[in-house]
Scaffold this motif. Structure first.
Motif, PDB file in Angstrom:
ATOM      1  N   ALA A 117       0.955  -1.293   0.038  1.00  0.00           N
ATOM      2  CA  ALA A 117      -0.038  -0.013   0.055  1.00  0.00           C
ATOM      3  C   ALA A 117       0.780   1.128   0.000  1.00  0.00           C
ATOM      4  O   ALA A 117       0.467   2.287  -0.772  1.00  0.00           O
ATOM      5  CB  ALA A 117      -0.971   0.029   1.206  1.00  0.00           C
ATOM      6  N   ARG A 118       2.085   1.088   0.698  1.00  0.00           N
ATOM      7  CA  ARG A 118       2.760   2.452   0.730  1.00  0.00           C
ATOM      8  C   ARG A 118       3.366   2.712  -0.615  1.00  0.00           C
ATOM      9  O   ARG A 118       3.646   3.927  -0.856  1.00  0.00           O
ATOM     10  CB  ARG A 118       3.847   2.239   1.736  1.00  0.00           C
ATOM     11  N   GLU A 119       3.657   1.590  -1.248  1.00  0.00           N
ATOM     12  CA  GLU A 119       4.180   1.771  -2.807  1.00  0.00           C
ATOM     13  C   GLU A 119       3.184   1.815  -3.637  1.00  0.00           C
ATOM     14  O   GLU A 119       3.425   1.628  -4.966  1.00  0.00           O
ATOM     15  CB  GLU A 119       5.045   0.357  -3.006  1.00  0.00           C
ATOM     16  N   GLY A 120       1.810   2.155  -3.223  1.00  0.00           N
ATOM     17  CA  GLY A 120       1.003   2.733  -4.374  1.00  0.00           C
ATOM     18  C   GLY A 120      -0.190   1.708  -4.931  1.00  0.00           C
ATOM     19  O   GLY A 120      -0.794   1.985  -5.276  1.00  0.00           O
ATOM     20  N   ALA A 121      -0.072   0.422  -4.109  1.00  0.00           N
ATOM     21  CA  ALA A 121      -1.046  -0.435  -4.769  1.00  0.00           C
ATOM     22  C   ALA A 121      -2.372  -0.134  -3.752  1.00  0.00           C
ATOM     23  O   ALA A 121      -2.488   0.198  -2.773  1.00  0.00           O
ATOM     24  CB  ALA A 121      -0.484  -1.872  -4.434  1.00  0.00           C
ATOM     25  N   GLN A 122      -3.454  -0.772  -4.511  1.00  0.00           N
ATOM     26  CA  GLN A 122      -4.740  -0.989  -3.842  1.00  0.00           C
ATOM     27  C   GLN A 122      -4.650  -2.158  -3.511  1.00  0.00           C
ATOM     28  O   GLN A 122      -4.383  -3.241  -4.162  1.00  0.00           O
ATOM     29  CB  GLN A 122      -5.923  -0.513  -4.706  1.00  0.00           C
ATOM     30  N   VAL A 123      -5.042  -2.578  -2.015  1.00  0.00           N
ATOM     31  CA  VAL A 123      -4.676  -3.706  -1.555  1.00  0.00           C
ATOM     32  C   VAL A 123      -5.994  -4.788  -1.065  1.00  0.00           C
ATOM     33  O   VAL A 123      -6.803  -3.920  -0.239  1.00  0.00           O
ATOM     34  CB  VAL A 123      -3.762  -3.776  -0.369  1.00  0.00           C
ATOM     35  N   VAL A 124      -6.146  -5.883  -1.200  1.00  0.00           N
ATOM     36  CA  VAL A 124      -7.104  -6.711  -0.962  1.00  0.00           C
ATOM     37  C   VAL A 124      -6.630  -7.633   0.256  1.00  0.00           C
ATOM     38  O   VAL A 124      -5.628  -8.316  -0.124  1.00  0.00           O
ATOM     39  CB  VAL A 124      -7.961  -7.831  -1.831  1.00  0.00           C
ATOM     40  N   CYS A 125      -6.868  -7.477   1.398  1.00  0.00           N
ATOM     41  CA  CYS A 125      -6.434  -8.038   2.544  1.00  0.00           C
ATOM     42  C   CYS A 125      -7.104  -9.234   2.952  1.00  0.00           C
ATOM     43  O   CYS A 125      -8.303  -9.174   3.498  1.00  0.00           O
ATOM     44  CB  CYS A 125      -6.190  -7.192   3.693  1.00  0.00           C
ATOM     45  N   ALA A 126      -6.547 -10.528   2.667  1.00  0.00           N
ATOM     46  CA  ALA A 126      -7.399 -11.866   2.880  1.00  0.00           C
ATOM     47  C   ALA A 126      -7.219 -12.580   3.781  1.00  0.00           C
ATOM     48  O   ALA A 126      -5.539 -12.739   3.992  1.00  0.00           O
ATOM     49  CB  ALA A 126      -7.607 -12.465   1.649  1.00  0.00           C
ATOM     50  N   ASP A 127      -7.544 -13.107   4.882  1.00  0.00           N
ATOM     51  CA  ASP A 127      -7.238 -14.156   5.955  1.00  0.00           C
ATOM     52  C   ASP A 127      -8.565 -14.758   6.534  1.00  0.00           C
ATOM     53  O   ASP A 127      -9.705 -14.263   6.225  1.00  0.00           O
ATOM     54  CB  ASP A 127      -6.480 -13.182   7.095  1.00  0.00           C
ATOM     55  N   ARG A 128      -8.371 -15.705   7.185  1.00  0.00           N
ATOM     56  CA  ARG A 128      -9.526 -16.419   8.164  1.00  0.00           C
ATOM     57  C   ARG A 128      -9.501 -15.959   9.520  1.00  0.00           C
ATOM     58  O   ARG A 128     -10.385 -16.401  10.150  1.00  0.00           O
ATOM     59  CB  ARG A 128      -9.496 -17.713   7.683  1.00  0.00           C
ATOM     60  N   SER A 129      -8.461 -15.263  10.021  1.00  0.00           N
ATOM     61  CA  SER A 129      -8.267 -14.879  11.468  1.00  0.00           C
ATOM     62  C   SER A 129      -9.380 -13.904  12.012  1.00  0.00           C
ATOM     63  O   SER A 129      -9.596 -13.878  13.119  1.00  0.00           O
ATOM     64  CB  SER A 129      -6.845 -14.700  11.565  1.00  0.00           C
ATOM     65  N   GLY A 130      -9.720 -12.976  10.926  1.00  0.00           N
ATOM     66  CA  GLY A 130     -10.408 -11.812  11.268  1.00  0.00           C
ATOM     67  C   GLY A 130      -9.451 -10.345  11.514  1.00  0.00           C
ATOM     68  O   GLY A 130     -10.032  -9.181  11.523  1.00  0.00           O
ATOM     69  N   MET A 131      -8.356 -10.896  11.752  1.00  0.00           N
ATOM     70  CA  MET A 131      -7.261  -9.573  11.954  1.00  0.00           C
ATOM     71  C   MET A 131      -6.984  -8.913  10.447  1.00  0.00           C
ATOM     72  O   MET A 131      -6.608  -8.005  10.631  1.00  0.00           O
ATOM     73  CB  MET A 131      -5.981 -10.272  12.378  1.00  0.00           C
ATOM     74  N   GLN A 132      -7.519  -9.468   9.490  1.00  0.00           N
ATOM     75  CA  GLN A 132      -7.491  -8.583   8.346  1.00  0.00           C
ATOM     76  C   GLN A 132      -8.061  -7.523   8.229  1.00  0.00           C
ATOM     77  O   GLN A 132      -7.790  -6.405   7.509  1.00  0.00           O
ATOM     78  CB  GLN A 132      -7.672  -9.433   6.977  1.00  0.00           C
ATOM     79  N   ASP A 133      -9.202  -7.095   8.936  1.00  0.00           N
ATOM     80  CA  ASP A 133      -9.967  -6.130   9.136  1.00  0.00           C
ATOM     81  C   ASP A 133      -9.239  -5.072   9.681  1.00  0.00           C
ATOM     82  O   ASP A 133      -9.397  -3.871   9.222  1.00  0.00           O
ATOM     83  CB  ASP A 133     -11.345  -6.591  10.038  1.00  0.00           C
ATOM     84  N   SER A 134      -8.393  -5.200  10.797  1.00  0.00           N
ATOM     85  CA  SER A 134      -7.729  -4.150  11.183  1.00  0.00           C
ATOM     86  C   SER A 134      -6.564  -3.660  10.303  1.00  0.00           C
ATOM     87  O   SER A 134      -5.984  -2.481  10.337  1.00  0.00           O
ATOM     88  CB  SER A 134      -7.061  -4.539  12.863  1.00  0.00           C
ATOM     89  N   VAL A 135      -5.883  -4.851   9.579  1.00  0.00           N
ATOM     90  CA  VAL A 135      -4.848  -4.308   8.610  1.00  0.00           C
ATOM     91  C   VAL A 135      -5.492  -3.353   7.584  1.00  0.00           C
ATOM     92  O   VAL A 135      -4.772  -2.298   7.126  1.00  0.00           O
ATOM     93  CB  VAL A 135      -4.422  -5.569   8.313  1.00  0.00           C
ATOM     94  N   ALA A 136      -6.480  -3.708   6.987  1.00  0.00           N
ATOM     95  CA  ALA A 136      -7.217  -3.070   6.003  1.00  0.00           C
ATOM     96  C   ALA A 136      -7.530  -1.480   6.249  1.00  0.00           C
ATOM     97  O   ALA A 136      -7.382  -0.710   5.784  1.00  0.00           O
ATOM     98  CB  ALA A 136      -8.389  -3.620   5.301  1.00  0.00           C
ATOM     99  N   ALA A 137      -8.061  -1.462   7.514  1.00  0.00           N
ATOM    100  CA  ALA A 137      -8.300  -0.277   8.331  1.00  0.00           C
ATOM    101  C   ALA A 137      -7.185   0.749   8.375  1.00  0.00           C
ATOM    102  O   ALA A 137      -7.169   1.863   8.337  1.00  0.00           O
ATOM    103  CB  ALA A 137      -9.099  -0.546   9.632  1.00  0.00           C
ATOM    104  N   ALA A 138      -6.237   0.310   8.807  1.00  0.00           N
ATOM    105  CA  ALA A 138      -4.752   0.907   9.062  1.00  0.00           C
ATOM    106  C   ALA A 138      -4.294   1.259   7.514  1.00  0.00           C
ATOM    107  O   ALA A 138      -3.785   2.678   7.464  1.00  0.00           O
ATOM    108  CB  ALA A 138      -3.734   0.014   9.382  1.00  0.00           C
ATOM    109  N   ILE A 139      -4.791   0.650   6.697  1.00  0.00           N
ATOM    110  CA  ILE A 139      -4.161   1.196   5.301  1.00  0.00           C
ATOM    111  C   ILE A 139      -5.196   2.228   4.775  1.00  0.00           C
ATOM    112  O   ILE A 139      -4.907   3.399   4.173  1.00  0.00           O
ATOM    113  CB  ILE A 139      -4.282   0.021   4.265  1.00  0.00           C
ATOM    114  N   GLY A 140      -6.283   2.190   4.993  1.00  0.00           N
ATOM    115  CA  GLY A 140      -7.397   3.114   4.647  1.00  0.00           C
ATOM    116  C   GLY A 140      -8.300   2.783   3.346  1.00  0.00           C
ATOM    117  O   GLY A 140      -8.466   1.625   3.121  1.00  0.00           O
ATOM    118  N   GLU A 141      -8.440   3.841   2.574  1.00  0.00           N
ATOM    119  CA  GLU A 141      -9.457   3.609   1.494  1.00  0.00           C
ATOM    120  C   GLU A 141      -8.869   2.785   0.307  1.00  0.00           C
ATOM    121  O   GLU A 141      -9.631   2.375  -0.518  1.00  0.00           O
ATOM    122  CB  GLU A 141      -9.918   5.091   0.937  1.00  0.00           C
ATOM    123  N   ALA A 142      -7.640   2.657   0.289  1.00  0.00           N
ATOM    124  CA  ALA A 142      -6.723   1.846  -0.677  1.00  0.00           C
ATOM    125  C   ALA A 142      -6.984   0.322  -0.433  1.00  0.00           C
ATOM    126  O   ALA A 142      -6.131  -0.420  -1.088  1.00  0.00           O
ATOM    127  CB  ALA A 142      -5.466   2.344  -0.804  1.00  0.00           C
TER     128      ALA A 142
END
Length: 250
Positions: free
Chosen positions: A27-52
């Protein structure tokens, strides 16, 4: 302009460890990112990145979940340019005769079948959009023998061979497929990492690592970024050890 500017990346196992660091770095390098996981922790990672970024629950061993995460990438961001099949787990260490059939099935399902499903549906998406780059997380255990890790090593060796063969199949269709092979990395698989976010000065890996230290999740993310970026435009079919010299010494 970042190294992945304008690209859409999907990362499995993005809720923690190497996958989390990959998602943040991409994300810092400019990508739009889909964060996939089965743990539920992917939600906080995506939230930290923001709209991208967008989070999705996905068990990579389930075809429907994998198809859904690919579909989400296309629907949300328009296409899929980069896929990192990173989700995996070790399954514990024991002599082969002590390994259970259930554990064998679980390890193969996530570590090998999960990569197969990710590549199958990810390649279909990339063929629709004109190409892309795939990075699979294998392991040093897939390149050399590790005592008491035969089941895990077999799965990761399968990832290496699947990477090499698929790279040949799609080399002329603008799809590059490579693998990173981590060695001893300071992530959640190391019990002490729950206490120390980074290796303390006296921490030494339990095996013969030439550099004499643990690897960091950020270092694996950097290797994945390189292989995913256009800087690696003439590289395909590579299984890259990122292991402090462990494989070279064995």
């Amino acid at each position: 302009m970042g190294r992945l500017a304008g690209k859409v990346a999907l990362i499995t196992g993005a809720g923690s460890g190497m996958g989390k660091e990959m998602a943040l770095l991409f994300a810092r390098e400019g990508a739009q990112v889909v964060c996939a996981d089965r743990s539920g922790m992917q939600d906080s990672v995506a939230a930290a990145i923001g709209e991208a970024a967008v989070a999705v629950h996905a068990d990579v061993a389930l075809s429907a979940d994998v198809q859904n995460m690919i579909k989400l990438a296309e629907q949300r961001f328009g296409r899929l340019d980069v896929l990192v099949n990173n989700a995996g787990f070790g399954g514990g260490m024991a002599p082969l005769h002590e390994q259970t059939e259930a554990l064998y099935d679980d390890v193969q399902a996530v570590n090998l079948k999960g990569v197969f499903l990710g590549m199958k549906y990810g390649i279909e998406a990339m063929l629709r959009s004109g190409g892309g780059a795939i990075v699979n997380t294998a392991s040093a255990a897939g390149l050399i023998g590790w005592k008491n890790h035969s089941v895990y090593g077999a799965a990761k060796a399968g990832v290496v061979q699947m990477t090499r063969s698929a790279a040949l199949e799609y080399a002329q269709q603008n799809i590059r497929i490579n693998a990173i092979c981590p060695g001893m990395v300071w992530t959640g698989l190391v019990k002490a990492s729950a206490i120390h976010a980074t290796p303390p000065p006296d921490a030494r890996p339990p095996f013969g690592v030439a550099m004499g230290r643990w690897g960091l999740a950020t270092e694996l993310a950097a290797a994945a970024l390189f292989l995913a970026s256009d800087e690696a435009s003439y590289i395909t079919g590579v299984a890259l050890p990122v292991d402090g010299g462990y494989v070279a010494g064995h």
